[in-house]
Design an enzyme around this catalytic site. Structure first.
Site, PDB file in Angstrom:
ATOM      1  N   GLY A  33       0.823  -1.207   0.000  1.00  0.00           N
ATOM      2  CA  GLY A  33       0.000   0.000   0.000  1.00  0.00           C
ATOM      3  C   GLY A  33       0.850   1.247   0.000  1.00  0.00           C
ATOM      4  N   GLY A  34       0.616   2.124  -0.964  1.00  0.00           N
ATOM      5  CA  GLY A  34       1.380   3.358  -1.067  1.00  0.00           C
ATOM      6  C   GLY A  34       0.561   4.595  -0.757  1.00  0.00           C
ATOM      7  N   GLY A  35      -0.435   4.440   0.122  1.00  0.00           N
ATOM      8  CA  GLY A  35      -1.219   5.585   0.571  1.00  0.00           C
ATOM      9  C   GLY A  35      -0.523   6.308   1.705  1.00  0.00           C
ATOM     10  N   SER A  36      -1.282   7.043   2.497  1.00  0.00           N
ATOM     11  CA  SER A  36      -0.699   7.842   3.577  1.00  0.00           C
ATOM     12  C   SER A  36       0.107   6.989   4.550  1.00  0.00           C
ATOM     13  CB  SER A  36      -1.805   8.574   4.352  1.00  0.00           C
ATOM     14  OG  SER A  36      -2.507   9.448   3.509  1.00  0.00           O
ATOM     15  N   CYS A 193     -12.609   9.072   7.958  1.00  0.00           N
ATOM     16  CA  CYS A 193     -12.938  10.459   8.277  1.00  0.00           C
ATOM     17  C   CYS A 193     -14.437  10.624   8.502  1.00  0.00           C
ATOM     18  CB  CYS A 193     -12.464  11.410   7.183  1.00  0.00           C
ATOM     19  SG  CYS A 193     -12.485  13.125   7.710  1.00  0.00           S
ATOM     20  N   CYS A 373      -9.870  14.948  13.946  1.00  0.00           N
ATOM     21  CA  CYS A 373     -10.794  15.290  12.873  1.00  0.00           C
ATOM     22  C   CYS A 373     -11.035  16.794  12.899  1.00  0.00           C
ATOM     23  CB  CYS A 373     -12.118  14.545  13.056  1.00  0.00           C
ATOM     24  SG  CYS A 373     -13.282  14.800  11.702  1.00  0.00           S
TER      25      CYS A 373
END
Length: 444
Positions: A33-36, A193, A373
């Protein structure tokens, strides 16, 4: 666990050696996975070994992800509010990897933790000494009948900020509405979120107020959850704000289908009965869940998330002790946000380093569930919710700038300006540690 730990401990010198290049079919640390989560933790892992004088070789750490683009997803709310151009918030994924991190541009088809390997979509098998799972979650667009049809129709009035392709449609629809009913939905269950559905609702309400359409557009919030927010302190403040603004709400009402032609949305109540409402504009937060590749793997818990220890992020199964996970794909019982990843990544990194170096995770590096949030309340103010496990507030700025349940202009500029900047300037490079800023937490 003992067998894996002994093997890693006795080969510690080889693990840190730069004398031989890693095989392209096996990596010392494989991040899926190359997300956040994946892109930040891969850099932090490399840097942690380097700072300890045990520098890994180039290509010892690899990230597997076939995506063409990397997105700053928290910015899609800003796009939906007309504050950002969505093209500003993405980068070519391949461009974000430094030369010492190997990018494998494929997706994983299956996990085989017993053999410490994964199978890629091409059929190729890749092995690892340590696996970090950071795949994110799955958005189930098909979970609401008619939603995909509505999103594809530019005249439908149906939009969602939950994808790159549709977040700008939200702004076009909001800005174009002159009168009628604007309905904003949130599904029951886990989503990333969870404050975003009401963020975009608040911005739409304020847009109508500022452009003298407030009396002509009725804003409503139809929520599959029982309250405005999971943390009581912020939920109470948000509900007070909603009531003051005259925004009608229905709770425990879960969107199930959309009649796009007639602009009617159907909701299921907690007792199983159904109700409908008409709309002029319908903003949808779709249902979400674990990726099928995770759900069907030996790594998953009963709910389909990667089963990891709440504090260390190491897999709960002792047979898979060389597996770690963070972010949206994990079983960590906290809100799924980019802010959570800023707290998770350094803890995971420290535990991974300790596991390789000593055969066991650190006794000091513990994740407490921190997440955040930034809740947009209007053009100019944000309520900054910060909390940890147990839904207990854990606020960073309250002693300096006052109660964080009170909307603030300072927090607004953090959300709109600072966070998008620091994300690409530091976070994707592994040099941003959330409430610690640019200083890596000291776990000694």
């Amino acid at each position: 666990m003992a067998l894996v730990a002994r093997a890693l401990h006795t080969s510690g010198a080889r693990f840190a050696s730069t004398a031989a290049a890693a095989s392209k079919d096996k990596y010392k640390v494989l991040v899926v996975g190359g997300g956040s989560g994946g892109i930040s933790v891969s850099n932090q892992i490399f840097d942690r070994f380097k700072d300890a004088g045990k520098t890994l070789a180039d290509d010892d750490v690899a990230v597997v992800d076939a995506a063409e683009w990397h997105h700053y997803q928290p910015g899609w709310t800003l796009v939906g509010a007309g504050l950002k151009d969505k093209t500003e918030l993405r980068r070519p994924l391949a461009s974000l990897f430094p030369s010492h991190i190997k990018h494998v541009p494929e997706d994983v088809k299956s996990f085989e933790p017993k053999s410490s390997s994964v199978t890629l979509a091409s059929g190729r098998t890749v092995g690892y000494d340590i696996l970090v799972v950071a795949t994110g979650l799955q958005i189930n667009w098909g979970g609401v009948k008619g939603l995909s049809q509505g999103l594809a129709d530019p005249t439908s009035g149906v939009s969602s900020i939950y994808s790159y392709n549709t977040c700008d449609k939200a702004w076009k629809d909001i800005d174009a509405l002159r009168n009628g009913k604007a309905v904003f939905t949130q599904p029951a269950g886990v989503i990333k979120c969870a404050g975003a559905p009401q963020k975009i609702m608040n911005m739409a309400w304020d847009r109508y107020r500022r452009t003298n359409r407030g009396d002509n557009v009725k804003v409503e919030f139809w929520n599959g959850m029982p309250t405005m927010f999971s943390v009581k302190k912020y939920s109470d403040a948000l509900n007070t704000l909603r009531v003051e603004r005259g925004i009608h709400a229905e709770f425990s009402h879960n969107l199930t289908s959309i009649d796009v032609a007639n602009r009617v949305a159907t909701f299921k109540k907690s007792d199983g009965s159904e109700v409908t409402t008409d709309y002029s504009l319908l903003h949808v937060a779709p249902p979400m869940g674990p990726l099928d590749v995770i759900k069907s793997s030996p790594l998953a818990d009963q709910a389909g998330w990667v089963s990891v220890d709440d504090a260390t992020m190491q897999h709960k199964n002792p047979e898979y002790s060389n597996v770690f996970a963070l972010g949206d794909c994990s079983s960590l019982p906290t809100s799924k946000t980019a802010a959570a990843i800023t707290a998770q990544a350094p803890v995971l990194t420290e535990n991974l380093f300790s596991f390789v170096d000593t055969g066991k995770v650190s006794s000091a590096a513990k994740y407490d569930g921190y997440t955040s949030c930034p809740l947009l309340t209007d053009y100019g103010h944000v309520m900054l919710a910060e909390f940890k496990y147990g839904l207990e507030p854990k606020e960073t700025f309250a002693e300096y700038w006052g109660d964080q349940a009170e909307p603030s202009r300072i927090y607004y500029h953090l959300k709109k300006d600072f966070f998008p900047w620091v994300y690409y300037e530091n976070m994707v490079k592994g040099t941003w540690f959330g409430t610690n800023g640019a200083a890596r937490p000291d776990f000694s």
